[in-house]
Design a protein around this motif. Structure first.
Motif, mmCIF file in Angstrom:
data_model
loop_
_atom_site.group_PDB
_atom_site.id
_atom_site.type_symbol
_atom_site.label_atom_id
_atom_site.label_comp_id
_atom_site.label_asym_id
_atom_site.label_seq_id
_atom_site.Cartn_x
_atom_site.Cartn_y
_atom_site.Cartn_z
ATOM 1 N N ASN A 148 22.275 6.064 -53.804
ATOM 2 C CA ASN A 148 21.993 4.675 -54.190
ATOM 3 C C ASN A 148 23.076 3.705 -53.727
ATOM 4 O OD1 ASN A 148 19.631 5.486 -55.314
ATOM 5 N ND2 ASN A 148 20.219 5.111 -57.446
ATOM 6 N N ALA A 149 24.293 4.217 -53.468
ATOM 7 C CA ALA A 149 25.330 3.350 -52.893
ATOM 8 C C ALA A 149 25.182 3.277 -51.382
ATOM 9 C CB ALA A 149 26.716 3.855 -53.258
ATOM 10 N N ALA A 150 24.782 4.402 -50.762
ATOM 11 C CA ALA A 150 24.714 4.434 -49.291
ATOM 12 C C ALA A 150 23.677 3.448 -48.750
ATOM 13 C CB ALA A 150 24.379 5.845 -48.813
ATOM 14 N N LEU A 151 22.540 3.331 -49.443
ATOM 15 C CA LEU A 151 21.455 2.484 -48.907
ATOM 16 C C LEU A 151 21.892 1.021 -48.752
ATOM 17 C CD1 LEU A 151 18.541 4.167 -50.890
ATOM 18 C CD2 LEU A 151 18.985 4.386 -48.437
ATOM 19 N N LYS A 169 31.153 6.645 -43.756
ATOM 20 C CA LYS A 169 31.505 8.050 -43.963
ATOM 21 C C LYS A 169 30.914 8.538 -45.284
ATOM 22 C CE LYS A 169 34.609 8.343 -40.548
ATOM 23 N NZ LYS A 169 34.488 9.269 -39.441
ATOM 24 N N ASN A 170 30.795 9.849 -45.419
ATOM 25 C CA ASN A 170 30.300 10.466 -46.666
ATOM 26 C C ASN A 170 28.858 10.044 -46.986
ATOM 27 O OD1 ASN A 170 30.772 12.299 -48.803
ATOM 28 N ND2 ASN A 170 31.245 10.662 -50.230
ATOM 29 N N ILE A 171 28.037 10.006 -45.952
ATOM 30 C CA ILE A 171 26.615 9.676 -46.130
ATOM 31 C C ILE A 171 25.850 10.991 -46.350
ATOM 32 C CG2 ILE A 171 24.575 8.682 -45.009
ATOM 33 C CD1 ILE A 171 26.736 6.621 -45.797
ATOM 34 N N PRO A 172 25.052 11.084 -47.435
ATOM 35 C CA PRO A 172 24.375 12.348 -47.724
ATOM 36 C C PRO A 172 23.185 12.588 -46.794
ATOM 37 C CG PRO A 172 23.736 10.673 -49.319
ATOM 38 C CD PRO A 172 24.783 10.041 -48.441
ATOM 39 N N LYS A 173 22.908 13.864 -46.554
ATOM 40 C CA LYS A 173 21.732 14.237 -45.740
ATOM 41 C C LYS A 173 20.514 14.275 -46.653
ATOM 42 C CE LYS A 173 22.643 18.235 -43.874
ATOM 43 N NZ LYS A 173 22.766 19.413 -43.019
ATOM 44 N N LEU A 174 19.824 13.167 -46.759
ATOM 45 C CA LEU A 174 18.706 13.058 -47.699
ATOM 46 C C LEU A 174 17.546 12.335 -47.036
ATOM 47 C CD1 LEU A 174 20.666 11.807 -50.832
ATOM 48 C CD2 LEU A 174 19.643 14.064 -50.526
ATOM 49 N N ASN A 175 16.333 12.636 -47.470
ATOM 50 C CA ASN A 175 15.174 11.994 -46.855
ATOM 51 C C ASN A 175 15.185 10.488 -47.023
ATOM 52 O OD1 ASN A 175 14.281 14.311 -45.776
ATOM 53 N ND2 ASN A 175 12.626 14.670 -47.246
ATOM 54 N N ASP A 176 15.686 9.985 -48.156
ATOM 55 C CA ASP A 176 15.738 8.531 -48.328
ATOM 56 C C ASP A 176 16.655 7.881 -47.280
ATOM 57 O OD1 ASP A 176 13.943 8.519 -50.377
ATOM 58 O OD2 ASP A 176 15.307 7.732 -51.908
#
Ligand code: UD1
Length: 424
Positions: A23-26, A42-49
């Motif tokens: 929710n912070a990355a978006l 940096k530190n972006i999660p590997k997620l479908n969103d």
């Protein structure tokens, strides 16, 4: 559509690394569109969103390169030319609506599809639209799309009070306001860490923002924003989820690494009331389950109150507590679709209005259950790990939107969660 087949009952023992916050990355990704030069996150999660939002951004001509191994993303906004976010993508993820503020901030125009409904009830965007209008944008609706434009080159500025406070609306307004001609004031602004982080990044890009983390944010418009490198925060909801999971079996003992305990708000105090032993050590959290979980009733509130994104997990834990409790959601009153599914596993739980009434001491038994949304799904996984025998959790695509590598993280600490391709 994949399902999880889960064998219970398994205590959890060992270490789990927390991923970067979804929710912070978006919003950080959206902020990159307003810069003049490429931005590295940096530190972006590997997620479908994250993949969905990358595709939404690419439609505009922005370049998005995600190095999955290093979790590093480079966003180059210099060639943005197509100022639209189409329904086919926006309907997959509501946060795509951040494109409205980002494209207005970038180019003074945006055509963005209305997001539509949500699994747990209406989630309007009226405040996003009214706020942008209050700052001077012209907005009309056409065939399910929001057409937004700034008269002249830059947003004139103004004042808008959010009622109720909204994370998404605060983010959209910030994105649009940074390059305003005048000053934009947001009252009753969201104070969530995700908003504070966005303000921090925008400020490092050159924005002039006062009051981040308070309920009144003032943005003095600047001419341009520069490209920077920025480190995304750890996911506080993933952290809270695993903290709860670590309390659900009396033999469980977990250490979470790469956390930001300061972002947990009152959740830290509330979870201590369950009787679990929880110790904070810089970016690590140690959790030791109590013999019997004390029943603790909660009510969701805006930050720093108890997050709505953790209420389903909390209710799930409370089915195993030594007594009765309630869970009330004041943010999303309909967010209880997981309740009948928990009942299929043997939980004694019912809902009236916006409150779940939970009788503790459940002896859960494995069954097939259906995921309905992201946080409901993870709750069913947690319940299944504490149910005797085999459970199938169907439609885990919800989980892939927001929990990075969930089955491996759980299996590494003793769970038995197998992903199975489900026949249609
Ligand atoms: C964000 C989070 C979501 C979390 C929620 C509340 C992301 C991508 N999503 O969602 O995980 O559950 O915050 O912490 O970060 N509202 C209106 N009109 C609007 C906007 C909101 O009435 O225009 C209401 C909503 O119906 C809700 C409340 O405001 O009752 C809060 O919603 P909001 O903070 O906007 O949630 P999101 O930003 O959509």
């Amino acid at each position: 559509m994949d399902k999880f087949t889960i064998e219970g009952i398994t205590p959890l023992k060992g270490e789990i690394e927390i991923s970067g916050s979804k929710n912070a990355a978006l919003p950080l990704m959206a902020a990159a569109l307003v810069a003049d030069k490429p931005v590295t996150l940096k530190n972006i999660p590997k997620l479908n969103d994250i993949y969905t939002f990358s595709n939404v951004m690419r439609v505009t001509g922005a370049r998005v390169d995600f190095d999955e191994d290093s979790r590093s993303m480079v966003i180059d906004p210099t060639n943005i030319s197509y100022l639209e976010a189409p329904y086919e993508l926006v309907r997959k993820m509501r946060a795509s609506f951040y494109m409205t503020g980002a494209l207005l901030g970038r180019a003074g125009r945006a055509k963005v599809s209305l997001p539509g409904g949500c699994a747990w009830g209406p989630r309007p965007v009226n405040l996003h639209i009214e706020g942008l209008k209050a700052f001077g944008a012209h907005i009309d609706m056409e065939a399910g799309y929001v057409n937004a434009a700034i008269p002249g080159d830059r947003l004139p500025g103004g004042h808008f009070e959010l009622s109720p406070s909204s994370v998404g609306a605060t983010i959209n307004l910030l994105l649009a306001a940074c390059k305003a001609a005048g000053t934009c004031i947001i009252s009753n602004a969201a104070m969530e860490p995700d908003v504070v982080q966005l303000c921090d990044m925008l400020t490092k890009m050159g924005a002039q923002i006062e009051g981040a983390g308070t309920s009144k944010i003032t943005v003095h418009g600047v001419d341009s924003l520069k490209g920077i490198e920025y480190y995304n925060a750890p996911d506080r909801i993933e952290t809270g989820t695993f903290m709860i999971a670590g309390l659900m079996h009396p033999d469980s003992e977990l250490t979470l690494t790469n956390c930001a305990p300061e972002d947990l708000g009152v959740f830290r105090d509330v979870i201590a009331e369950t009787g679990g032993a929880i110790a904070y050590d810089n970016d690590k959290i140690h959790i030791k389950a109590p013999d019997i979980i004390r029943p603790v009733s909660i009510k969701t509130e805006i930050y720093p109150g108890f997050p709505t994104d953790l209420q389903a997990q909390w209710a799930t834990m409370m089915t195993l507590a030594g007594g009765d409790s309630t869970v009330t959601d004041t943010i999303y009153p309909d967010r209880f679709s997981y309740v009948p599914e928990l009942a299929r596993l043997g939980a004694d739980i019912s809902v009236k209005n916006n409150t779940a009434y939970i009788k503790g001491k459940a002896k859960l038994v494995g069954a097939s259950v259906m995921s309905t949304d992201l946080r409901a799904s993870v709750s069913l996984v947690m319940a299944a790990m504490n149910s005797r025998g085999t459970s199938d959790v169907l439609r885990v695509y919800h989980l892939d939107r927001g929990y990075e590598d969930l089955e491996n993280k759980l299996n590494n600490v003793g769970a038995s969660v197998k992903r199975v391709a489900e026949q249609a």
